[in-house]
Design a protein around this motif. Structure first.
Motif, PDB file in Angstrom:
ATOM      1  N   SER A  12       0.807  -1.215   0.000  1.00 20.96           N
ATOM      2  CA  SER A  12       0.000   0.000   0.000  1.00 20.96           C
ATOM      3  C   SER A  12       0.844   1.271   0.000  1.00 20.96           C
ATOM      4  N   VAL A  13       0.506   2.156  -0.933  1.00 21.99           N
ATOM      5  CA  VAL A  13       1.073   3.497  -1.016  1.00 21.99           C
ATOM      6  C   VAL A  13      -0.127   4.422  -1.131  1.00 21.99           C
ATOM      7  N   LEU A  14      -0.384   5.201  -0.088  1.00 26.41           N
ATOM      8  CA  LEU A  14      -1.636   5.956  -0.020  1.00 26.41           C
ATOM      9  C   LEU A  14      -1.466   7.196   0.858  1.00 26.41           C
ATOM     10  N   TRP A  15      -2.570   7.883   1.081  1.00 29.14           N
ATOM     11  CA  TRP A  15      -2.570   9.027   2.000  1.00 29.14           C
ATOM     12  C   TRP A  15      -3.083   8.585   3.362  1.00 29.14           C
ATOM     13  N   ASP A  16      -2.353   8.937   4.411  1.00 31.42           N
ATOM     14  CA  ASP A  16      -2.781   8.716   5.793  1.00 31.42           C
ATOM     15  C   ASP A  16      -3.498   9.963   6.305  1.00 31.42           C
ATOM     16  N   VAL A  17      -4.711   9.794   6.775  1.00 32.29           N
ATOM     17  CA  VAL A  17      -5.439  10.875   7.453  1.00 32.29           C
ATOM     18  C   VAL A  17      -5.566  10.455   8.914  1.00 32.29           C
ATOM     19  N   ILE A  18      -4.835  11.138   9.796  1.00 33.85           N
ATOM     20  CA  ILE A  18      -4.756  10.735  11.194  1.00 33.85           C
ATOM     21  C   ILE A  18      -5.283  11.848  12.096  1.00 33.85           C
ATOM     22  N   GLY A  19      -6.268  11.508  12.925  1.00 39.15           N
ATOM     23  CA  GLY A  19      -6.752  12.433  13.952  1.00 39.15           C
ATOM     24  C   GLY A  19      -6.206  12.034  15.311  1.00 39.15           C
ATOM     25  N   GLY A  33      -8.469  18.026  18.923  1.00 35.59           N
ATOM     26  CA  GLY A  33      -7.184  17.429  18.570  1.00 35.59           C
ATOM     27  C   GLY A  33      -6.684  17.996  17.266  1.00 35.59           C
ATOM     28  N   ARG A  34      -5.795  17.271  16.630  1.00 34.83           N
ATOM     29  CA  ARG A  34      -5.218  17.671  15.351  1.00 34.83           C
ATOM     30  C   ARG A  34      -5.475  16.600  14.308  1.00 34.83           C
ATOM     31  N   ILE A  35      -5.747  17.028  13.073  1.00 36.87           N
ATOM     32  CA  ILE A  35      -5.919  16.117  11.958  1.00 36.87           C
ATOM     33  C   ILE A  35      -4.853  16.423  10.922  1.00 36.87           C
ATOM     34  N   THR A  36      -4.105  15.395  10.537  1.00 40.68           N
ATOM     35  CA  THR A  36      -3.033  15.583   9.567  1.00 40.68           C
ATOM     36  C   THR A  36      -3.215  14.638   8.384  1.00 40.68           C
ATOM     37  N   ARG A  37      -2.686  15.034   7.234  1.00 43.11           N
ATOM     38  CA  ARG A  37      -2.650  14.154   6.060  1.00 43.11           C
ATOM     39  C   ARG A  37      -1.204  14.046   5.604  1.00 43.11           C
ATOM     40  N   LEU A  38      -0.711  12.814   5.584  1.00 40.59           N
ATOM     41  CA  LEU A  38       0.674  12.558   5.225  1.00 40.59           C
ATOM     42  C   LEU A  38       0.757  11.346   4.305  1.00 40.59           C
ATOM     43  N   PRO A  39       1.809  11.239   3.498  1.00 41.84           N
ATOM     44  CA  PRO A  39       2.014  10.024   2.717  1.00 41.84           C
ATOM     45  C   PRO A  39       2.119   8.823   3.652  1.00 41.84           C
ATOM     46  N   GLY A  40       1.449   7.737   3.320  1.00 45.04           N
ATOM     47  CA  GLY A  40       1.458   6.575   4.205  1.00 45.04           C
ATOM     48  C   GLY A  40       1.149   5.299   3.458  1.00 45.04           C
ATOM     49  N   GLY A  41       0.658   4.329   4.199  1.00 46.01           N
ATOM     50  CA  GLY A  41       0.518   2.977   3.697  1.00 46.01           C
ATOM     51  C   GLY A  41       1.697   2.174   4.198  1.00 46.01           C
ATOM     52  N   GLY A 102      -6.011   8.346  20.543  1.00 50.01           N
ATOM     53  CA  GLY A 102      -6.062   9.107  21.779  1.00 50.01           C
ATOM     54  C   GLY A 102      -4.802   8.869  22.575  1.00 50.01           C
ATOM     55  N   SER A 103      -4.732   9.442  23.756  1.00 46.05           N
ATOM     56  CA  SER A 103      -3.556   9.228  24.596  1.00 46.05           C
ATOM     57  C   SER A 103      -3.436   7.772  25.027  1.00 46.05           C
ATOM     58  N   ASN A 104      -4.539   7.029  24.920  1.00 48.90           N
ATOM     59  CA  ASN A 104      -4.543   5.604  25.273  1.00 48.90           C
ATOM     60  C   ASN A 104      -4.367   4.693  24.071  1.00 48.90           C
ATOM     61  N   GLY A 105      -3.911   5.252  22.936  1.00 51.61           N
ATOM     62  CA  GLY A 105      -3.586   4.434  21.777  1.00 51.61           C
ATOM     63  C   GLY A 105      -4.577   4.568  20.635  1.00 51.61           C
ATOM     64  N   LEU A 106      -4.529   3.605  19.720  1.00 49.58           N
ATOM     65  CA  LEU A 106      -5.394   3.614  18.549  1.00 49.58           C
ATOM     66  C   LEU A 106      -6.833   3.309  18.949  1.00 49.58           C
ATOM     67  N   ILE A 107      -7.752   4.161  18.551  1.00 52.01           N
ATOM     68  CA  ILE A 107      -9.172   3.974  18.866  1.00 52.01           C
ATOM     69  C   ILE A 107      -9.875   3.233  17.729  1.00 52.01           C
ATOM     70  N   ALA A 108      -9.624   3.661  16.512  1.00 48.28           N
ATOM     71  CA  ALA A 108     -10.242   3.005  15.357  1.00 48.28           C
ATOM     72  C   ALA A 108      -9.493   3.411  14.106  1.00 48.28           C
ATOM     73  N   ALA A 109      -9.578   2.560  13.082  1.00 46.41           N
ATOM     74  CA  ALA A 109      -8.927   2.867  11.810  1.00 46.41           C
ATOM     75  C   ALA A 109      -9.641   2.146  10.684  1.00 46.41           C
ATOM     76  N   ILE A 110      -9.608   2.749   9.506  1.00 44.53           N
ATOM     77  CA  ILE A 110     -10.151   2.140   8.296  1.00 44.53           C
ATOM     78  C   ILE A 110      -9.122   2.306   7.188  1.00 44.53           C
ATOM     79  N   ALA A 111      -8.752   1.187   6.562  1.00 44.62           N
ATOM     80  CA  ALA A 111      -7.824   1.224   5.436  1.00 44.62           C
ATOM     81  C   ALA A 111      -8.609   0.993   4.147  1.00 44.62           C
ATOM     82  N   ASP A 112      -8.636   1.992   3.291  1.00 43.60           N
ATOM     83  CA  ASP A 112      -9.296   1.869   1.994  1.00 43.60           C
ATOM     84  C   ASP A 112      -8.218   1.598   0.949  1.00 43.60           C
ATOM     85  N   ALA A 113      -7.897   0.311   0.773  1.00 41.72           N
ATOM     86  CA  ALA A 113      -6.887  -0.105  -0.208  1.00 41.72           C
ATOM     87  C   ALA A 113      -7.536  -0.846  -1.365  1.00 41.72           C
TER      88      ALA A 113
END
Length: 292
Positions: A12-19, A33-41, A102-113
């Protein structure tokens, strides 16, 4: 491929949108919080980390010819990554990944590959066009379809490669089954992924690594957060505890660990030293002191 890359990163080579929020979160939380978009996958994260560790990786993936895809290719090139082997589709949109932490780790994620999956074996055309089997290192992620991964696990094109495989997420752990069945490659999994892959619960990374070998895996690298990680082959088992750090992020930590471990081994470090270097690199990453 006219020039053999130092290492191929396939997946996977995609855009990461992380809140991210500094507060602890749970299902239904609504926090500032902060929302960022960075190259990811996974493949791209590993490639960026490998570049930081002094290697020159090239990417095999699928990226659309849309605006997001053009921006993503430009971002990869700016980071010194090889993009000439990427399959560019006129019809498929560029993939993306979305996560909430969150400060307690990953809450949820969806990978659209879905575009990567739809491209299928088109991404392997550079390997198929080569006159000889690929003999270098490969970092492969499990965002490909189970059929394509099964094909790669048995392909003579990769029979001589130094193959390193990660599932991309716990939900895709079972996609690594072909590599266990064929006894090909080094598997990089966390304890949850190892449990899903073996269909049983483990109390430690060492137990998980041993079971993976018993099931047929040629080599297993199992992590367990802040608990001991294990590298296991039929001849040797090494376990080490990661350095304690304050966790500020988790997305990308496994990719950093895998890249650091590959880079250390390609430099000729022994099993214990390579594991120590990889755990230290991952600790620096999750503490926020380094980036991919």
């Amino acid at each position: 491929m006219t020039d053999t890359p130092q290492i191929l990163c396939i997946g996977s080579v995609l855009w990461d949108v992380i809140g991210r929020s500094d507060a602890a979160m749970r299902q239904g939380s609504d926090m500032p919080g902060r929302i960022t978009r960075l190259p990811g996958g996974v493949a791209l994260n590993i490639a960026m980390a490998l570049r930081r560790f002094g290697l020159s990786p090239s990417l095999l993936s699928a990226v659309g010819r849309d605006a997001d895809g053009e921006a993503l290719i430009a971002a990869c090139n700016a980071r010194g990554l090889g993009t000439d082997l990427i399959y560019r589709s006129d019809d498929l949109p560029t993939d993306q990944y979305m996560a909430v932490e969150g400060s307690n780790g990953l809450i949820a994620a969806i990978a659209d590959a879905h575009s990567l999956e739809a491209a299928g074996d088109k991404i392997l055309r550079p390997l198929e066009a080569a006159s000889e089997p690929y003999t270098g290192a490969i970092a492969l992620d499990g965002n490909l379809t189970i059929d394509l991964l099964s094909q790669m696990a048995q392909s003579p094109l990769l029979a001589q490669a130094d193959l390193r495989v990660a599932p991309a997420s716990p939900g895709k752990a079972l996609r690594l089954s072909p590599f266990v069945q064929t006894g090909r490659g080094t598997l990089y999994v966390n304890l949850e992924e190892a449990s899903l892959l073996c269909q049983m619960q483990f109390d430690s990374s060492q137990d998980a690594a041993k079971t993976l070998l018993e099931r047929g895996a040629a080599r297993a690298v199992v992590t367990d957060g802040g608990n001991p990680a294990t590298v296991a082959t039929p001849d040797d088992i090494v376990s080490q505890t990661p350095p304690p750090v304050s966790v500020t992020r988790v997305t990308g930590a496994g990719d950093t660990f895998m890249a650091a471990h590959i880079a250390a081994e390609l430099r000729g470090l022994c099993a214990g030293d390579a594991l120590d270097e990889a755990l230290s690199a991952a600790a620096l990453y999750v503490s926020g002191e380094t980036t991919i």
